[in-house]
Scaffold this motif. Structure first.
Motif, PDB file in Angstrom:
ATOM      1  N   UNK A   1      16.287  16.255  19.132  1.00 55.13           N
ATOM      2  CA  UNK A   1      14.971  16.697  18.670  1.00 55.13           C
ATOM      3  C   UNK A   1      14.775  16.364  17.198  1.00 55.13           C
ATOM      4  N   UNK A   2      15.797  16.649  16.382  1.00 59.93           N
ATOM      5  CA  UNK A   2      15.719  16.337  14.952  1.00 59.93           C
ATOM      6  C   UNK A   2      15.611  14.834  14.733  1.00 59.93           C
ATOM      7  N   UNK A   3      16.341  14.059  15.539  1.00 58.07           N
ATOM      8  CA  UNK A   3      16.307  12.603  15.410  1.00 58.07           C
ATOM      9  C   UNK A   3      14.912  12.067  15.718  1.00 58.07           C
ATOM     10  N   UNK A   4      14.290  12.601  16.766  1.00 56.31           N
ATOM     11  CA  UNK A   4      12.974  12.111  17.165  1.00 56.31           C
ATOM     12  C   UNK A   4      11.929  12.331  16.084  1.00 56.31           C
ATOM     13  N   UNK A   5      11.891  13.550  15.532  1.00 59.74           N
ATOM     14  CA  UNK A   5      10.875  13.837  14.521  1.00 59.74           C
ATOM     15  C   UNK A   5      11.127  13.021  13.251  1.00 59.74           C
ATOM     16  N   UNK A   6      12.388  12.758  12.936  1.00 60.20           N
ATOM     17  CA  UNK A   6      12.698  11.955  11.751  1.00 60.20           C
ATOM     18  C   UNK A   6      12.296  10.506  11.951  1.00 60.20           C
ATOM     19  N   UNK A   7      12.493   9.980  13.160  1.00 61.05           N
ATOM     20  CA  UNK A   7      12.098   8.600  13.452  1.00 61.05           C
ATOM     21  C   UNK A   7      10.580   8.433  13.386  1.00 61.05           C
ATOM     22  N   UNK A   8       9.849   9.426  13.843  1.00 64.71           N
ATOM     23  CA  UNK A   8       8.389   9.381  13.736  1.00 64.71           C
ATOM     24  C   UNK A   8       7.977   9.319  12.259  1.00 64.71           C
ATOM     25  N   UNK A   9       8.619  10.162  11.450  1.00 64.71           N
ATOM     26  CA  UNK A   9       8.325  10.151  10.027  1.00 64.71           C
ATOM     27  C   UNK A   9       8.684   8.830   9.372  1.00 64.71           C
ATOM     28  N   UNK A  10       9.812   8.236   9.801  1.00 69.43           N
ATOM     29  CA  UNK A  10      10.234   6.954   9.231  1.00 69.43           C
ATOM     30  C   UNK A  10       9.237   5.854   9.574  1.00 69.43           C
ATOM     31  N   UNK A  11       8.730   5.850  10.805  1.00 72.09           N
ATOM     32  CA  UNK A  11       7.743   4.843  11.196  1.00 72.09           C
ATOM     33  C   UNK A  11       6.471   4.983  10.365  1.00 72.09           C
ATOM     34  N   UNK A  12       6.053   6.221  10.163  1.00 70.38           N
ATOM     35  CA  UNK A  12       4.857   6.466   9.355  1.00 70.38           C
ATOM     36  C   UNK A  12       5.068   6.035   7.912  1.00 70.38           C
ATOM     37  N   UNK A  13       6.249   6.342   7.355  1.00 66.81           N
ATOM     38  CA  UNK A  13       6.541   5.940   5.972  1.00 66.81           C
ATOM     39  C   UNK A  13       6.509   4.423   5.820  1.00 66.81           C
ATOM     40  N   UNK A  14       7.009   3.693   6.826  1.00 63.85           N
ATOM     41  CA  UNK A  14       7.027   2.231   6.764  1.00 63.85           C
ATOM     42  C   UNK A  14       5.610   1.670   6.711  1.00 63.85           C
ATOM     43  N   UNK A  15       4.760   2.171   7.602  1.00 68.71           N
ATOM     44  CA  UNK A  15       3.374   1.684   7.661  1.00 68.71           C
ATOM     45  C   UNK A  15       2.631   2.032   6.378  1.00 68.71           C
ATOM     46  N   UNK A  16       2.749   3.282   5.943  1.00 70.57           N
ATOM     47  CA  UNK A  16       2.034   3.709   4.740  1.00 70.57           C
ATOM     48  C   UNK A  16       2.516   2.965   3.505  1.00 70.57           C
ATOM     49  N   UNK A  17       3.824   2.796   3.395  1.00 71.00           N
ATOM     50  CA  UNK A  17       4.372   2.129   2.211  1.00 71.00           C
ATOM     51  C   UNK A  17       3.846   0.717   2.070  1.00 71.00           C
ATOM     52  N   UNK A  18       3.885  -0.046   3.154  1.00 71.72           N
ATOM     53  CA  UNK A  18       3.413  -1.429   3.100  1.00 71.72           C
ATOM     54  C   UNK A  18       1.917  -1.488   2.804  1.00 71.72           C
ATOM     55  N   UNK A  19       1.129  -0.635   3.458  1.00 72.57           N
ATOM     56  CA  UNK A  19      -0.325  -0.644   3.237  1.00 72.57           C
ATOM     57  C   UNK A  19      -0.646  -0.296   1.786  1.00 72.57           C
ATOM     58  N   UNK A  20       0.004   0.716   1.238  1.00 72.39           N
ATOM     59  CA  UNK A  20      -0.286   1.137  -0.132  1.00 72.39           C
ATOM     60  C   UNK A  20       0.055   0.037  -1.130  1.00 72.39           C
ATOM     61  N   UNK A  21       1.198  -0.607  -0.942  1.00 71.27           N
ATOM     62  CA  UNK A  21       1.606  -1.639  -1.894  1.00 71.27           C
ATOM     63  C   UNK A  21       0.654  -2.832  -1.831  1.00 71.27           C
ATOM     64  N   UNK A  22       0.312  -3.264  -0.626  1.00 76.31           N
ATOM     65  CA  UNK A  22      -0.594  -4.411  -0.474  1.00 76.31           C
ATOM     66  C   UNK A  22      -1.964  -4.093  -1.069  1.00 76.31           C
ATOM     67  N   UNK A  23      -2.544  -2.965  -0.696  1.00 76.77           N
ATOM     68  CA  UNK A  23      -3.872  -2.600  -1.205  1.00 76.77           C
ATOM     69  C   UNK A  23      -3.798  -2.313  -2.703  1.00 76.77           C
TER      70      UNK A  23
END
Length: 386
Positions: free
Chosen positions: A12-34
């Motif tokens: 359960x802890x692994x799943x919620x952390x992986x969701x957060x990691x996926x979100x961080x990846x998308x947000x990080x790239x979008x923020x840097x590019x924009x």
């Protein structure tokens, strides 16, 4: 009290952390590019912050995996300290990231850049605020269910990301209104927020690693619950410590001094059950049964220690062997109370009157009057139950 399977909890802890990691990846790239397109240092800094979260997500995954392993021979109390260590490392990384952001922002304070593509940059900041607030609430819900300080720390890390994105949003709006220095100031504020969060995590982990006790109010509540069990006359030497959200405690329980060992132990078992039932975080209770309050006795004085049964019985045998009453003694019970030893003698014959019993007690007491550690002698008529 949480009795879930550690493997299920880890998944359960692994799943919620992986969701957060996926979100961080998308947000990080979008923020840097924009941020590069819009010429916003604050948005770029926030993007770097989001990507740095991937390191903390990886740390959370590793620490959670190890911490959820079952106790073994080398770690009889479990592996929860690995989660505490992971939390401390996470906090240290946050402080390091914050230091880099602040240092870079200070170097750019005099460099004012006009914001480009402001509407797109603002839209990204708003999306970041909403998405990080969502992952914060999701992670915190799971953390509370699993009682995991590490996941709670990661949840609040996500909340700090949401707040930093709010600061970025304000900086972007300020830049569009003709105040380009808002961008650098916003980056400074983000760095300060991240540093504060990291320092808080490190401090909390250090307190746990050095076995800091629970707050006095919690300790008092534990003491009051223990006193509710029938047979408890006092609670002292109550010591508590935490391990990754779990509370371990040692407690001394004072009971009536003349009860049996088994009764005293059963009272302790009931106290342990009561505490585990009333406090979800208490998972380990070590109780010590005392016939008296030994709060002041941190370490026994060897010169005041009383002899154990073999020596006591040898001395009593030497003093009472010539007395005819001694041959009828079926059992001898010793009570170590008030720095003395009271002796109960169970006499198998039943023909003695109350006056004769009193006379026997006085006679036996007189025969051992020179033994300074010997207390009261009592004779009980009738064979004891085995």
């Amino acid at each position: 009290m949480n009795q879930s399977d550690p493997k299920v909890e880890a998944q359960t802890a692994r799943n919620v952390t992986l969701v957060g990691a996926a979100l961080d990846s998308v947000l990080g790239l979008i923020k840097i590019v924009i941020g590069l397109v819009a010429n916003s240092q604050a948005l770029i800094a926030d993007g770097i912050h989001s990507l740095s979260d991937l390191l903390t997500d990886g740390l959370v995954l590793a620490a959670n995996y190890v911490a959820r392993q079952r106790p073994d021979q080398n770690h009889p109390y479990g592996h929860d300290r690995f989660e505490t260590l992971g939390t401390m490392l996470l906090g240290t990384l946050l402080v390091a990231v914050a230091g880099g952001l602040i240092w870079d922002s200070i170097g750019r304070l005099g460099q004012h850049h006009q914001l480009e593509a402001g509407a797109i940059a603002i839209s990204v900041a708003i999306f970041s605020v909403l998405s990080k607030e969502w992952i914060y609430r999701y992670t915190l819900k799971v953390a509370e269910k699993l009682n995991s300080p590490l996941l709670k720390a990661n949840a609040w890390h996500s909340r700090s990301d949401a707040l930093s994105s709010v600061v970025v949003l304000i900086a972007l709006v300020g830049n569009m209104l003709g105040y380009p220095w808002f961008d650098q100031v916003g980056t400074l504020v983000i760095g300060g927020m991240v540093a504060h969060m990291g320092a808080s995590l490190v401090w909390g982990s250090l307190r746990e690693l050095v076995d800091t006790a629970l707050p006095e109010a919690d300790t008092q509540a534990i003491r009051e619950q223990a006193m509710q069990i029938e047979g408890i006359r006092g609670v002292h030497r109550l010591r508590t410590r935490t391990m990754s959200g779990r509370t371990l405690l040692d407690i001394h329980l004072q009971v009536e001094p003349h009860i049996s060992v088994s009764e005293g132990h059963e009272i302790g078992v009931w106290v342990s059950h009561q505490l585990r039932s009333q406090f979800d975080d208490i998972t380990d209770v070590t109780f010590h049964i005392d016939p008296e309050d030994d709060t002041e006795t941190d370490s026994p004085d060897p010169t005041r220690m009383r002899p154990l049964r073999p020596e006591v019985m040898t001395l009593l045998q030497a003093r009472w062997s010539s007395d005819q009453i001694w041959s009828g003694i079926e059992r001898t019970t010793l009570h170590y109370i008030n720095e003395r030893i009271d002796v109960d003698l169970f006499y198998s014959r039943t023909h003695l009157t109350c006056e004769e019993i009193e006379e026997v007690q006085q006679r036996l007491q007189q025969a051992v009057h020179d033994l300074p550690w010997l207390g009261q002698i009592k004779v009980w008529v009738g064979a004891p139950n085995a």
